[in-house]
Design a protein around this motif. Structure first.
Motif, PDB file in Angstrom:
ATOM      1  N   GLU A  16       9.889  45.464  54.324  1.00  0.00           N
ATOM      2  CA  GLU A  16       8.630  45.824  53.659  1.00  0.00           C
ATOM      3  C   GLU A  16       8.284  44.839  52.542  1.00  0.00           C
ATOM      4  OE1 GLU A  16       8.720  49.821  52.309  1.00  0.00           O
ATOM      5  OE2 GLU A  16       9.058  50.670  54.317  1.00  0.00           O
ATOM      6  N   ARG A  17       9.288  44.440  51.770  1.00  0.00           N
ATOM      7  CA  ARG A  17       9.045  43.484  50.686  1.00  0.00           C
ATOM      8  C   ARG A  17       8.616  42.126  51.253  1.00  0.00           C
ATOM      9  NH1 ARG A  17      13.502  44.030  48.405  1.00  0.00           N
ATOM     10  NH2 ARG A  17      14.627  42.186  49.135  1.00  0.00           N
ATOM     11  N   ALA A  18       9.282  41.689  52.312  1.00  0.00           N
ATOM     12  CA  ALA A  18       8.928  40.410  52.936  1.00  0.00           C
ATOM     13  C   ALA A  18       7.520  40.456  53.513  1.00  0.00           C
ATOM     14  CB  ALA A  18       9.937  40.069  54.029  1.00  0.00           C
ATOM     15  N   ALA A  19       7.144  41.592  54.093  1.00  0.00           N
ATOM     16  CA  ALA A  19       5.799  41.724  54.661  1.00  0.00           C
ATOM     17  C   ALA A  19       4.730  41.641  53.571  1.00  0.00           C
ATOM     18  CB  ALA A  19       5.693  43.036  55.430  1.00  0.00           C
ATOM     19  N   ARG A  20       5.013  42.187  52.408  1.00  0.00           N
ATOM     20  CA  ARG A  20       4.048  42.068  51.294  1.00  0.00           C
ATOM     21  C   ARG A  20       3.908  40.610  50.876  1.00  0.00           C
ATOM     22  NH1 ARG A  20       6.758  46.783  49.483  1.00  0.00           N
ATOM     23  NH2 ARG A  20       8.018  45.557  48.002  1.00  0.00           N
ATOM     24  N   GLU A  21       5.026  39.909  50.787  1.00  0.00           N
ATOM     25  CA  GLU A  21       4.987  38.511  50.353  1.00  0.00           C
ATOM     26  C   GLU A  21       4.264  37.633  51.371  1.00  0.00           C
ATOM     27  OE1 GLU A  21       9.083  37.576  49.860  1.00  0.00           O
ATOM     28  OE2 GLU A  21       9.345  38.810  48.045  1.00  0.00           O
ATOM     29  N   LEU A  22       4.557  37.838  52.661  1.00  0.00           N
ATOM     30  CA  LEU A  22       3.967  36.983  53.699  1.00  0.00           C
ATOM     31  C   LEU A  22       2.527  37.363  54.020  1.00  0.00           C
ATOM     32  CD1 LEU A  22       6.983  36.575  56.145  1.00  0.00           C
ATOM     33  CD2 LEU A  22       6.071  34.897  54.548  1.00  0.00           C
ATOM     34  N   GLY A  23       2.071  38.478  53.482  1.00  0.00           N
ATOM     35  CA  GLY A  23       0.673  38.859  53.681  1.00  0.00           C
ATOM     36  C   GLY A  23      -0.267  38.226  52.681  1.00  0.00           C
ATOM     37  N   ALA A  24       0.250  37.435  51.754  1.00  0.00           N
ATOM     38  CA  ALA A  24      -0.589  36.781  50.745  1.00  0.00           C
ATOM     39  C   ALA A  24      -1.547  35.787  51.410  1.00  0.00           C
ATOM     40  CB  ALA A  24       0.296  36.076  49.723  1.00  0.00           C
ATOM     41  N   PRO A  25      -2.751  35.612  50.863  1.00  0.00           N
ATOM     42  CA  PRO A  25      -3.783  34.785  51.517  1.00  0.00           C
ATOM     43  C   PRO A  25      -3.366  33.346  51.796  1.00  0.00           C
ATOM     44  CG  PRO A  25      -4.744  36.120  49.779  1.00  0.00           C
ATOM     45  CD  PRO A  25      -3.267  36.299  49.659  1.00  0.00           C
ATOM     46  N   ALA A  26      -2.581  32.740  50.917  1.00  0.00           N
ATOM     47  CA  ALA A  26      -2.251  31.323  51.095  1.00  0.00           C
ATOM     48  C   ALA A  26      -1.162  31.076  52.127  1.00  0.00           C
ATOM     49  CB  ALA A  26      -1.819  30.723  49.759  1.00  0.00           C
ATOM     50  N   VAL A  27      -0.496  32.132  52.579  1.00  0.00           N
ATOM     51  CA  VAL A  27       0.652  31.954  53.472  1.00  0.00           C
ATOM     52  C   VAL A  27       0.234  31.361  54.813  1.00  0.00           C
ATOM     53  CG1 VAL A  27       2.428  33.172  54.798  1.00  0.00           C
ATOM     54  CG2 VAL A  27       2.087  33.700  52.374  1.00  0.00           C
ATOM     55  N   ALA A  28      -0.831  31.869  55.396  1.00  0.00           N
ATOM     56  CA  ALA A  28      -1.225  31.438  56.740  1.00  0.00           C
ATOM     57  C   ALA A  28      -1.467  29.933  56.801  1.00  0.00           C
ATOM     58  CB  ALA A  28      -2.459  32.202  57.196  1.00  0.00           C
ATOM     59  N   ALA A  29      -2.204  29.402  55.819  1.00  0.00           N
ATOM     60  CA  ALA A  29      -2.496  27.966  55.820  1.00  0.00           C
ATOM     61  C   ALA A  29      -1.226  27.140  55.662  1.00  0.00           C
ATOM     62  CB  ALA A  29      -3.476  27.636  54.700  1.00  0.00           C
ATOM     63  N   ASN A  30      -0.343  27.584  54.800  1.00  0.00           N
ATOM     64  CA  ASN A  30       0.882  26.819  54.572  1.00  0.00           C
ATOM     65  C   ASN A  30       1.842  26.888  55.747  1.00  0.00           C
ATOM     66  OD1 ASN A  30       1.034  25.519  51.792  1.00  0.00           O
ATOM     67  ND2 ASN A  30       0.209  27.538  51.303  1.00  0.00           N
ATOM     68  N   ARG A  31       1.949  28.038  56.409  1.00  0.00           N
ATOM     69  CA  ARG A  31       2.836  28.117  57.573  1.00  0.00           C
ATOM     70  C   ARG A  31       2.306  27.233  58.703  1.00  0.00           C
ATOM     71  NH1 ARG A  31       1.978  30.877  62.113  1.00  0.00           N
ATOM     72  NH2 ARG A  31       4.180  31.349  62.430  1.00  0.00           N
ATOM     73  N   ARG A  32       0.962  27.177  58.826  1.00  0.00           N
ATOM     74  CA  ARG A  32       0.373  26.307  59.849  1.00  0.00           C
ATOM     75  C   ARG A  32       0.737  24.852  59.598  1.00  0.00           C
ATOM     76  NH1 ARG A  32      -4.372  23.518  60.019  1.00  0.00           N
ATOM     77  NH2 ARG A  32      -5.190  24.584  58.184  1.00  0.00           N
ATOM     78  N   MET A  33       0.659  24.409  58.352  1.00  0.00           N
ATOM     79  CA  MET A  33       0.987  23.030  58.034  1.00  0.00           C
ATOM     80  C   MET A  33       2.483  22.758  58.212  1.00  0.00           C
ATOM     81  SD  MET A  33      -1.980  21.949  57.571  1.00  0.00           S
ATOM     82  CE  MET A  33      -1.569  20.249  57.148  1.00  0.00           C
ATOM     83  N   LEU A  34       3.317  23.719  57.857  1.00  0.00           N
ATOM     84  CA  LEU A  34       4.754  23.563  58.082  1.00  0.00           C
ATOM     85  C   LEU A  34       5.062  23.409  59.571  1.00  0.00           C
ATOM     86  CD1 LEU A  34       6.187  26.217  55.598  1.00  0.00           C
ATOM     87  CD2 LEU A  34       6.684  23.777  55.547  1.00  0.00           C
ATOM     88  N   ASN A  35       4.439  24.249  60.399  1.00  0.00           N
ATOM     89  CA  ASN A  35       4.703  24.188  61.832  1.00  0.00           C
ATOM     90  C   ASN A  35       4.208  22.886  62.449  1.00  0.00           C
ATOM     91  OD1 ASN A  35       5.958  26.663  61.831  1.00  0.00           O
ATOM     92  ND2 ASN A  35       4.131  27.808  62.412  1.00  0.00           N
ATOM     93  N   LEU A  36       3.074  22.383  61.950  1.00  0.00           N
ATOM     94  CA  LEU A  36       2.581  21.090  62.446  1.00  0.00           C
ATOM     95  C   LEU A  36       3.560  19.970  62.115  1.00  0.00           C
ATOM     96  CD1 LEU A  36      -1.229  21.249  61.539  1.00  0.00           C
ATOM     97  CD2 LEU A  36      -0.251  21.145  63.836  1.00  0.00           C
ATOM     98  N   ALA A  37       4.135  20.041  60.933  1.00  0.00           N
ATOM     99  CA  ALA A  37       5.076  18.996  60.513  1.00  0.00           C
ATOM    100  C   ALA A  37       6.395  19.096  61.268  1.00  0.00           C
ATOM    101  CB  ALA A  37       5.321  19.097  59.007  1.00  0.00           C
TER     102      ALA A  37
END
Length: 452
Positions: A389-410
């Motif tokens: 539950e704590r991890a889901a709150r953290e990963l639901g933050a607005p900036a997470v999606a953009a950063n995970r996309r860039m990490l996966n591209l790299a």
């Protein structure tokens, strides 16, 4: 049926190599005629279980001749064949449909549905391995940057089944599939494996259900995080306990119920890749951020994640495990390639440790220092829900999606993924029909029967 005796065993060697002239229609006819000649030899033989040694050598020679011709044809015409099958790449055709279309439009290029059906009446060890011929075609398509990328896009699009179920999921927040359950709680979608009879092992049904589930999570606007977890199982040793996954169902592999196209390729090009790269919802978009819908994923591991279960963890954004759990990729024991584990584990653990896991069968226990390389949080079983539950709150933050996309591209450029998967297709199909794998699977099955 006229059965060939040993004196005719050399006849296949007299079949001349086809001469291709780099003209699609002409070469397609040449291929069809050559493969038909090889099939005529096979038609004189009994099915594999009834062949003697000489007849089996003859069959192997006939298959080798037809496979060599297929490779030669595809070396010249892969892009042109794909363009014919997809109307100049104006249509996105999923891999199972692409293979079927190739059988219809280019006779001899891949096995016909009737030929595949005739193999399915036998267990894996008693088949001729016509899936290897499907793998030759798949590998050739993926090696091409142009058409391989188009096929990958086709496999990243929502499945029709998910689109049909989306309305119900949005209305009720729940979907019950045969082997997977999906439930939305706020901004989190919980996806639970329900293959209780086999320790949540992967089979054709689970792969299909998981792709549907992943599609639904990615299509539901109110969801920003997905959580994967194994449900309770029936095995006496783990009765009433949750288990993440026992990996590929080896009983199904032995019986021939693990499909090359739907399972071995479908899981890598389908739901696992969708979790990593996202769902292709706008094919005409220019930027990846416009084309794909991406969300964060958490894995909650109870008991163990073996084989395909551990492979799945390698694409997740957060892995949380109970302290008694362990991970493993028993590739050396099973004899097959652990999906894309060879591609992904090295970047997490380094090459030396990855070799210990994949080549040496080393288990990673949560008490090992190296567990931190593949797991973010290790907690007592009673704290697993709260940590998720704590991890889901953290990963639901607005900036997470953009950063995970860039990490996966790299971490995993698309061409790197495509080139690896092209070789995986051919290698894995060959391993699935190799003598050592079939022997190991048979011994495991016999042990399980004796225990039963």
């Amino acid at each position: 049926m006229n059965v060939v005796d040993a004196s005719d065993a050399a006849s296949v060697w007299s079949i001349p190599e086809p001469k291709f002239i780099d003209v699609l229609d002409s070469d397609a006819q040449t291929l069809a005629e050559h493969v038909a000649t090889c099939e005529a030899v096979l038609d004189t033989l009994p099915p594999r279980p009834g062949r003697d040694t000489s007849q089996q050598r003859l069959a192997e020679a006939a298959f080798a001749a037809s496979r060599s011709a297929r490779r030669g044809f595809l070396a010249l015409h892969t892009d042109a064949v794909y363009d014919v099958l997809t109307e100049g790449r104006s249509r996105y055709v999923r891999l199972p449909n692409l293979v079927q279309a190739a059988a219809e439009r280019f006779p001899g290029l891949v096995p016909t549905p009737a030929q595949m059906a005739s193999e399915r009446v036998f267990i894996q060890a008693e088949r001729d391995g016509r899936e290897i011929d499907q793998a030759i075609f798949c590998g050739a398509v993926l090696r091409s940057r142009v058409v391989g990328t188009h096929l990958i896009d086709a496999m990243l699009m929502p499945t029709p089944r998910a689109e049909q179920l989306l309305g119900d999921f949005r209305a009720t927040g729940r979907v019950e599939l045969k082997s997977v359950h999906i439930e939305r709680r706020g901004h989190v979608a919980h996806v639970t494996f329900r293959n209780a009879h086999c320790l949540n092992a992967e089979d054709n049904q689970l792969i299909a259900d998981m792709e549907t589930a992943v599609d639904l999570v990615l299509l539901e606007d109110r969801v920003s995080v997905g959580v994967l977890r194994g449900g309770e199982v029936e095995h006496p040793r783990y009765q009433g306990r949750r288990v993440f996954s026992a990996g590929i169902n080896l009983k199904d592999l032995r019986s021939g119920a693990i499909s090359f196209v739907d399972f071995l390729m479908g899981r890598e090009l389908g739901y696992i890749h969708k979790m990593s790269r996202g769902l292709l919802t706008e094919p005409a978009g220019v930027m990846a951020s416009d084309r794909f819908t991406q969300k964060s994923w958490i894995g909650a591991v109870d008991s163990f994640a073996i084989g395909g279960g551990m492979q799945l963890l390698l694409v997740l954004d957060r892995v949380i495990a109970e302290e008694e759990a362990f991970f493993s990729l028993p590739a050396a024991e099973e004899g097959i390639v652990p999906g894309l584990g060879n591609l992904r584990l090295t970047r997490l653990t380094g090459a030396r440790f990855a070799r210990q896991v994949i080549l040496g069968g080393r288990r990673i226990r949560m008490t090992d220092p190296e567990a931190a390389l593949v797991c973010d949080d290790i907690v007592p079983a009673k704290d697993l829900d709260e940590t998720v539950e704590r991890a889901a709150r953290e990963l639901g933050a607005p900036a997470v999606a953009a950063n995970r996309r860039m990490l996966n591209l790299a971490e995993e450029p698309l061409d790197h993924f495509r080139e690896y998967l092209a070789e995986f297709a051919v290698t894995q199909a060959a391993r699935a029909y190799s003598a050592d794998v079939l022997s190991k699977v048979e011994k495991r099955w016999q042990r399980s029967q004796s225990r039963a």
